[in-house]
Scaffold this motif. Structure first.
Motif, mmCIF file in Angstrom:
data_model
loop_
_atom_site.group_PDB
_atom_site.id
_atom_site.type_symbol
_atom_site.label_atom_id
_atom_site.label_comp_id
_atom_site.label_asym_id
_atom_site.label_seq_id
_atom_site.Cartn_x
_atom_site.Cartn_y
_atom_site.Cartn_z
ATOM 1 N N SER A 16 4.974 -22.718 -5.982
ATOM 2 C CA SER A 16 6.072 -23.666 -5.800
ATOM 3 C C SER A 16 7.430 -23.127 -6.245
ATOM 4 C CB SER A 16 5.763 -24.957 -6.576
ATOM 5 O OG SER A 16 5.640 -24.667 -7.953
ATOM 6 N N ARG A 17 7.496 -21.851 -6.631
ATOM 7 C CA ARG A 17 8.773 -21.270 -7.066
ATOM 8 C C ARG A 17 9.701 -21.048 -5.872
ATOM 9 N NH1 ARG A 17 8.413 -16.174 -10.216
ATOM 10 N NH2 ARG A 17 10.432 -16.851 -10.940
ATOM 11 N N ASP A 18 10.985 -20.869 -6.166
ATOM 12 C CA ASP A 18 11.965 -20.595 -5.119
ATOM 13 C C ASP A 18 11.662 -19.263 -4.450
ATOM 14 O OD1 ASP A 18 13.361 -22.899 -5.662
ATOM 15 O OD2 ASP A 18 14.834 -21.927 -6.949
ATOM 16 N N GLY A 19 11.906 -19.201 -3.160
ATOM 17 C CA GLY A 19 11.720 -17.967 -2.417
ATOM 18 C C GLY A 19 12.921 -17.054 -2.561
ATOM 19 N N HIS A 20 12.669 -15.762 -2.744
ATOM 20 C CA HIS A 20 13.738 -14.771 -2.861
ATOM 21 C C HIS A 20 13.633 -13.687 -1.791
ATOM 22 C CE1 HIS A 20 15.334 -16.309 -6.630
ATOM 23 N NE2 HIS A 20 14.082 -16.477 -7.013
ATOM 24 N N PHE A 21 12.454 -13.568 -1.159
ATOM 25 C CA PHE A 21 12.229 -12.526 -0.164
ATOM 26 C C PHE A 21 11.627 -13.139 1.090
ATOM 27 C CE2 PHE A 21 12.148 -10.527 -4.288
ATOM 28 C CZ PHE A 21 12.965 -9.424 -4.100
ATOM 29 N N ALA A 22 12.316 -12.980 2.219
ATOM 30 C CA ALA A 22 11.824 -13.484 3.500
ATOM 31 C C ALA A 22 10.849 -12.478 4.096
ATOM 32 C CB ALA A 22 12.992 -13.708 4.455
ATOM 33 N N LEU A 23 9.884 -12.982 4.868
ATOM 34 C CA LEU A 23 8.861 -12.139 5.497
ATOM 35 C C LEU A 23 8.891 -12.334 7.014
ATOM 36 C CD1 LEU A 23 5.943 -12.940 3.014
ATOM 37 C CD2 LEU A 23 7.624 -11.094 2.866
ATOM 38 N N PRO A 24 9.993 -11.958 7.676
ATOM 39 C CA PRO A 24 10.082 -12.162 9.123
ATOM 40 C C PRO A 24 9.204 -11.180 9.901
ATOM 41 C CG PRO A 24 11.980 -10.933 8.390
ATOM 42 C CD PRO A 24 11.197 -11.315 7.148
ATOM 43 N N VAL A 25 8.779 -11.615 11.067
ATOM 44 C CA VAL A 25 7.967 -10.788 11.965
ATOM 45 C C VAL A 25 8.903 -9.955 12.842
ATOM 46 C CG1 VAL A 25 6.326 -10.865 13.880
ATOM 47 C CG2 VAL A 25 6.124 -12.485 12.004
ATOM 48 N N TRP A 26 8.573 -8.678 12.996
ATOM 49 C CA TRP A 26 9.294 -7.844 13.954
ATOM 50 C C TRP A 26 8.891 -8.310 15.346
ATOM 51 C CZ3 TRP A 26 13.027 -4.408 12.917
ATOM 52 C CH2 TRP A 26 13.098 -3.849 11.638
ATOM 53 N N CYS B 7 0.806 -1.224 0.000
ATOM 54 C CA CYS B 7 0.000 0.000 0.000
ATOM 55 C C CYS B 7 0.837 1.273 0.000
ATOM 56 C CB CYS B 7 -0.964 0.018 1.189
ATOM 57 S SG CYS B 7 -0.164 0.282 2.796
ATOM 58 N N GLY B 8 2.131 1.162 0.332
ATOM 59 C CA GLY B 8 3.012 2.313 0.331
ATOM 60 C C GLY B 8 3.009 3.129 1.608
ATOM 61 N N LEU B 9 2.102 2.819 2.538
ATOM 62 C CA LEU B 9 2.062 3.537 3.805
ATOM 63 C C LEU B 9 3.115 2.972 4.747
ATOM 64 C CD1 LEU B 9 -1.821 3.771 4.272
ATOM 65 C CD2 LEU B 9 -0.249 5.515 3.379
ATOM 66 N N ASN B 10 3.306 3.641 5.880
ATOM 67 C CA ASN B 10 4.258 3.172 6.868
ATOM 68 C C ASN B 10 3.874 1.753 7.301
ATOM 69 O OD1 ASN B 10 5.594 2.643 9.344
ATOM 70 N ND2 ASN B 10 5.859 4.830 9.674
ATOM 71 N N ALA B 11 4.798 0.814 7.180
ATOM 72 C CA ALA B 11 4.503 -0.583 7.522
ATOM 73 C C ALA B 11 4.522 -0.819 9.024
ATOM 74 C CB ALA B 11 5.505 -1.514 6.841
ATOM 75 N N GLY B 12 5.049 0.134 9.786
ATOM 76 C CA GLY B 12 5.165 -0.076 11.220
ATOM 77 C C GLY B 12 6.127 -1.221 11.491
ATOM 78 N N TYR B 13 6.011 -1.802 12.630
ATOM 79 C CA TYR B 13 6.868 -2.931 12.984
ATOM 80 C C TYR B 13 6.040 -4.197 12.985
ATOM 81 C CZ TYR B 13 10.370 0.497 14.195
ATOM 82 O OH TYR B 13 11.277 1.514 14.142
ATOM 83 N N ASN B 14 5.491 -4.541 11.830
ATOM 84 C CA ASN B 14 4.676 -5.731 11.694
ATOM 85 C C ASN B 14 5.482 -6.864 11.084
ATOM 86 O OD1 ASN B 14 2.127 -7.235 11.681
ATOM 87 N ND2 ASN B 14 2.313 -7.078 9.472
ATOM 88 N N ARG B 15 5.831 -6.724 9.812
ATOM 89 C CA ARG B 15 6.560 -7.774 9.104
ATOM 90 C C ARG B 15 7.496 -7.108 8.099
ATOM 91 N NH1 ARG B 15 5.628 -13.243 8.753
ATOM 92 N NH2 ARG B 15 3.670 -13.068 9.865
ATOM 93 N N ALA B 16 8.750 -7.512 8.102
ATOM 94 C CA ALA B 16 9.741 -6.975 7.166
ATOM 95 C C ALA B 16 9.728 -7.793 5.878
ATOM 96 C CB ALA B 16 11.138 -7.019 7.792
#
Length: 119
Positions: free
Chosen positions: A58-68, A9-18
């Motif tokens: 099923s494609r290879d992952g390139h971007f991790a989505l860790p939780v803050w 969305c382009g808004l501040n993501a806060g400290y949710n998920r990087a």
């Protein structure tokens, strides 16, 4: 450490998920809670991930989505609150195609908003 913008969305993501590029370790953005729920429901927080393939295909992952996560420390008997994330083998990942698709949604929304402002 300053929170980044949401890749959807382009808004501040806060400290949710990087959103972290796996090869370089560079944080490229984040997901705000609202966009995470819209895009994934509660799947990312409830799923069991092996960090290998994309959470959406099923494609290879390139971007991790860790939780803050909260990371309080004690300095001179004062508790200092901060946040951090860890990319582990259990962190959900996205392929480049799905991440770019979400970024395209952001670009499309920005263009539509600019178009409405000119009218």
């Amino acid at each position: 450490m300053v929170p980044t913008n949401c890749v959807r969305c382009g808004l501040n993501a806060g400290y949710n998920r990087a959103v972290v590029e796996l090869v370089s370790g560079i944080e490229v953005g984040g997901f705000c809670r609202s966009c995470e729920l819209t895009a994934f429901g509660e799947t990312l927080e409830r799923g069991h991930w092996d960090g290998d393939g994309c959470a959406l295909c099923s494609r290879d992952g390139h971007f991790a989505l860790p939780v803050w996560e909260s990371a309080p420390t004690v300095e001179d008997r004062v508790v200092v609150s901060s946040v951090e994330y860890d990319v582990t083998p259990e962190t959900a990942v996205l392929c480049d195609e799905h991440l770019h698709e979400m970024a395209d949604d952001l670009d499309r929304n920005r263009r539509q908003g600019a178009s409405r402002r000119r009218q």
